[in-house]
Design a protein around this motif. Sequence first.
Motif, PDB file in Angstrom:
ATOM      1  N   ASP A   2      48.134   6.998  45.882  1.00  0.00           N
ATOM      2  CA  ASP A   2      48.559   8.035  45.462  1.00  0.00           C
ATOM      3  C   ASP A   2      47.963   9.224  46.242  1.00  0.00           C
ATOM      4  OD1 ASP A   2      49.987   7.066  43.417  1.00  0.00           O
ATOM      5  OD2 ASP A   2      48.432   7.620  41.803  1.00  0.00           O
ATOM      6  N   VAL A   3      48.842  10.022  46.641  1.00  0.00           N
ATOM      7  CA  VAL A   3      48.412  11.272  47.514  1.00  0.00           C
ATOM      8  C   VAL A   3      48.046  12.283  46.496  1.00  0.00           C
ATOM      9  CG1 VAL A   3      49.218  12.914  49.428  1.00  0.00           C
ATOM     10  CG2 VAL A   3      50.378  10.860  48.931  1.00  0.00           C
ATOM     11  N   ARG A   4      46.776  12.221  46.204  1.00  0.00           N
ATOM     12  CA  ARG A   4      46.410  13.345  45.136  1.00  0.00           C
ATOM     13  C   ARG A   4      45.337  14.240  45.792  1.00  0.00           C
ATOM     14  NH1 ARG A   4      44.141  10.911  39.606  1.00  0.00           N
ATOM     15  NH2 ARG A   4      45.913  11.891  38.553  1.00  0.00           N
ATOM     16  N   TYR A   5      45.827  15.749  45.774  1.00  0.00           N
ATOM     17  CA  TYR A   5      44.691  16.508  46.237  1.00  0.00           C
ATOM     18  C   TYR A   5      44.549  17.421  45.100  1.00  0.00           C
ATOM     19  CZ  TYR A   5      47.106  15.339  50.683  1.00  0.00           C
ATOM     20  OH  TYR A   5      47.550  14.578  51.473  1.00  0.00           O
ATOM     21  N   ALA A   6      43.358  17.960  45.063  1.00  0.00           N
ATOM     22  CA  ALA A   6      43.045  19.054  44.187  1.00  0.00           C
ATOM     23  C   ALA A   6      42.306  20.303  44.923  1.00  0.00           C
ATOM     24  CB  ALA A   6      42.134  18.527  42.942  1.00  0.00           C
ATOM     25  N   LYS A   7      42.525  21.412  44.501  1.00  0.00           N
ATOM     26  CA  LYS A   7      41.868  22.293  45.137  1.00  0.00           C
ATOM     27  C   LYS A   7      40.451  22.551  45.302  1.00  0.00           C
ATOM     28  CE  LYS A   7      44.095  26.616  46.143  1.00  0.00           C
ATOM     29  NZ  LYS A   7      45.449  27.172  45.639  1.00  0.00           N
ATOM     30  N   GLU A  10      39.269  19.623  47.675  1.00  0.00           N
ATOM     31  CA  GLU A  10      39.418  20.359  49.027  1.00  0.00           C
ATOM     32  C   GLU A  10      38.391  20.959  49.354  1.00  0.00           C
ATOM     33  OE1 GLU A  10      43.035  22.399  50.276  1.00  0.00           O
ATOM     34  OE2 GLU A  10      44.343  20.501  49.349  1.00  0.00           O
TER      35      GLU A  10
ATOM     36  N   VAL B  14      51.945   8.979  40.674  1.00  0.00           N
ATOM     37  CA  VAL B  14      51.570  10.346  41.313  1.00  0.00           C
ATOM     38  C   VAL B  14      51.740  10.405  42.749  1.00  0.00           C
ATOM     39  CG1 VAL B  14      50.344  12.388  40.976  1.00  0.00           C
ATOM     40  CG2 VAL B  14      50.379  10.807  39.173  1.00  0.00           C
ATOM     41  N   VAL B  15      52.843  10.962  43.254  1.00  0.00           N
ATOM     42  CA  VAL B  15      53.147  11.067  44.793  1.00  0.00           C
ATOM     43  C   VAL B  15      52.465  12.334  45.183  1.00  0.00           C
ATOM     44  CG1 VAL B  15      54.608  11.357  46.524  1.00  0.00           C
ATOM     45  CG2 VAL B  15      55.399   9.912  44.769  1.00  0.00           C
ATOM     46  N   TYR B  16      52.595  13.501  44.275  1.00  0.00           N
ATOM     47  CA  TYR B  16      51.802  14.582  44.522  1.00  0.00           C
ATOM     48  C   TYR B  16      51.383  15.041  43.074  1.00  0.00           C
ATOM     49  CZ  TYR B  16      49.680  19.126  45.075  1.00  0.00           C
ATOM     50  OH  TYR B  16      48.811  20.096  44.850  1.00  0.00           O
ATOM     51  N   GLY B  17      50.100  15.529  42.961  1.00  0.00           N
ATOM     52  CA  GLY B  17      49.763  16.256  41.704  1.00  0.00           C
ATOM     53  C   GLY B  17      48.295  16.156  41.523  1.00  0.00           C
ATOM     54  N   THR B  18      47.699  17.612  41.204  1.00  0.00           N
ATOM     55  CA  THR B  18      46.351  17.817  41.096  1.00  0.00           C
ATOM     56  C   THR B  18      45.979  17.452  39.647  1.00  0.00           C
ATOM     57  OG1 THR B  18      46.456  20.262  40.698  1.00  0.00           O
ATOM     58  CG2 THR B  18      46.350  19.589  43.076  1.00  0.00           C
TER      59      THR B  18
END
Lengths: 311, 123
Positions: A2-7, A10, B14-18
């Motif tokens: 999963d490409v999961r980013y959170a501010k 980061e 989830v491909v993208y999701g914070t």
Amino acid sequence: MDVRYAKTQELLYELKIAEVMRRELNTFSPVMTMSELRDILRDHRISGVPVLEGEELVGIVSIEDLIRWLSAGGEDCAIAAEMTKKPECLYADQPLVHAIKRFDESGFGRFPVIDRATGKLAGILTKGKLMEGVLRKLESEIEEEELRRYRASHIFEDITADYKEIYLTYDVPGKDFDRAGSASTGMKRNLKRLGIHPDIIHRLAIASYEAEMNLVIYTDGGVMEFHISPQEVFLRVKDNGPGIEDIEKAMQTGYSTAAHWVRELGFGAGMGLSNINKCADKMEIDSTPGIGTTLKIRMFTGPQHKPDGGA
Amino acid sequence: MRLSEVVDLLPARVVYGTDSLLAAEIGTAAASDLMSDILARVEVPDILLTRLNNTQVVRTASVFGIKAVIVVRGRPIDPKIAELAKQEEIVLLSTESSLFESCGKLYSNGVRSTTPTEDAQQA
């Protein structure tokens, strides 16, 4: 994966330990006594101090050491006997995410921080300092966006002239389906910053996006010009062909000349121009086959603006 | 329900999701492979279900104010679409379930459609 980013995640990579650690340090020498330590921890309301011999870090002594010493009778002795010798350290240039991992793995409450270049003690990092640093950074980023928005939304009030207008243009290349729509989403952000009414932004974004898709799908590209004044947002979309044969027909919902590949991509159902007409306060279209098309869309932002939309 | 619950329900990847985007409360959804049909609606749905897997589904969501896009039938999602979702802060989910099954599961859990596109037919 999963490409999961959170501010916040980061931020933990961006922020370095040096930016959040405590720099003003109370330090101890190993020959000072445990009772002196007790007084200093109490007076300064701190939970631990590094122990230095000259400039060299030889240990760390904390409130946990003090408690252990007290419960063992509290007989005064040199700190050297009770401190943690050769403590584990962090480097000032490491990202916070590394520090969090080390706090987690070790269960320690604090780490001395070493400057990698000099090898000397540069500060101390506690979980509290770490948290404080992240929160402060988050807060300042939010404030920055708010400040930008505030400045932009007051631009017409802050600048004086007889005639005020902001003029923004986008070059839209034809047939570039991946980039298609970027002018409209970018413009939507700009209008938010400029403090335009959300209903007008919503309608203009839809109209602008449909117009942008028309440029990408049917033409070899064109120009989108946005004129923003205190009274209105005016959008002119101009291309150099092929032009529309029958505008009246093209305005009808369901009439389309789109190729099959366009429909496969989710457009070309003959709804674009009627959607634009529905969203705009005023719409004009001029087209000459072989020459090109100019579409003009007006949104009134002054007192005559219609909050429920539709033309 | 929350978007994070939708992820477990379908189930979806989830491909993208914070975390904060996935915590969003959702109540309405729309399913379409025609982006203009979505844009012609009066009300903005929280979720868009589609079998399309191109950048325009994310652009449409961003322009229209849709919180999440669910690509059905496990259709492959190009990294540039994930990148765009991140840039536009749109949650992007992928599910192996069909469009029919996905809608059915959401409906049985209280998710409803927005008002039909009456307006579009009149225009």
